[in-house]
Design an enzyme around this catalytic site. Sequence first.
Site, short mmCIF file in Angstrom:
data_model
loop_
_atom_site.label_atom_id
_atom_site.label_comp_id
_atom_site.label_asym_id
_atom_site.label_seq_id
_atom_site.Cartn_x
_atom_site.Cartn_y
_atom_site.Cartn_z
N GLY A 53 42.90 155.21 61.99
CA GLY A 53 42.30 155.57 60.70
C GLY A 53 42.16 157.07 60.69
CD GLU A 54 41.62 161.62 59.19
OE1 GLU A 54 42.77 161.26 58.87
OE2 GLU A 54 41.40 162.57 59.97
CB SER A 55 39.44 160.55 64.65
OG SER A 55 40.01 161.81 64.43
CB CYS A 82 45.90 155.71 66.42
SG CYS A 82 46.87 157.01 65.66
NE ARG A 108 42.23 164.55 64.45
CZ ARG A 108 41.75 164.92 63.27
NH1 ARG A 108 41.14 166.06 63.13
NH2 ARG A 108 41.92 164.14 62.22
CB ILE A 134 50.90 155.88 62.10
CG1 ILE A 134 51.82 154.66 62.08
CG2 ILE A 134 50.63 156.39 60.68
CD1 ILE A 134 51.20 153.41 61.48
NE ARG A 135 47.82 160.75 59.25
CZ ARG A 135 46.51 160.96 59.32
NH1 ARG A 135 46.04 162.13 59.66
NH2 ARG A 135 45.67 160.00 59.02
CG HIS A 173 48.77 152.18 65.09
ND1 HIS A 173 47.51 152.11 64.55
CD2 HIS A 173 49.16 153.46 64.96
CE1 HIS A 173 47.14 153.30 64.12
NE2 HIS A 173 48.14 154.14 64.35
CD GLU A 175 46.49 148.74 65.21
OE1 GLU A 175 46.81 148.84 66.40
OE2 GLU A 175 46.32 149.71 64.46
N1 GLN Z 1 45.62 161.57 63.10
C1 GLN Z 1 44.54 160.67 62.88
C2 GLN Z 1 43.23 161.25 63.42
O1 GLN Z 1 43.23 162.13 64.21
C3 GLN Z 1 44.80 159.34 63.53
C4 GLN Z 1 45.92 158.62 62.84
C5 GLN Z 1 45.90 157.14 63.01
O2 GLN Z 1 44.91 156.58 63.49
N2 GLN Z 1 46.95 156.49 62.60
O3 GLN Z 1 42.23 160.82 63.07
#
Ligand code: GLN
Length: 195
Positions: A53-55, A82, A108, A134-135, A173, A175
């Site tokens: 998600g978005e940390s 992630c 990150r 993913i990112r 990921h 999941e």
């Molecule tokens: N780049 C995101 C972060 O640092 C993590 C991306 C993800 O969880 N898919 O929060």
Amino acid sequence: MIVIGILDLQGAVSEHYDITKKAIENLNIEAEVKPVRYKDEIKECNGIIISGGESTVIGKIIYEREIDKVIKENQIPVFGTCAGMVLLAKKTDFNQNLLEIMDIEVLRNAYGRQVDSFESEIQFLDRNFLGVFIRAPSLKTYDSSKRDIKILSKLDSKIIAIQQGHNIAISFHPELTEDTFIHEYFIKEVLKCVE
Ligand code: GLN
């Protein structure tokens, strides 16, 4: 009977819920999985999963709700994927709220932006696994003096999965695959703590 809580603040929560249920079935153990949002629910869990998600967002809510304190006081094992990996770290390349549970420093978005997302065959321990990135973060450094740290997976030269004690941080990921192997691995770690 153990309880695995999926931290339900933001991100890919339902995917973790589904695959954790499947992992429990495969292991054929008495366990419950439930989404958790507040510290009183988290206190009752034997293990916590923190999704992607978005940390920065997840970390902010964790601090506001004092979830970090409950996890640390009760030494609840955490499995972070992630953004969850970012949150487990002591330090990142960004100024943000972290759990600071593992002696790791994380970079990150180490593989670029959303459009640079990719899949790759990886090895998790001695097992093939599909890595979905993913990112994704990667590990910058870890404290090699800590004897409870174990590298679980690398992609090229970058560490993408690491364990310290019963906590596990991975940059991809699982999941988003059908493969329950890594979730089963975490649940087995949780079981070791309740034995
Ligand atoms: N780049 C995101 C972060 O640092 C993590 C991306 C993800 O969880 N898919 O929060």
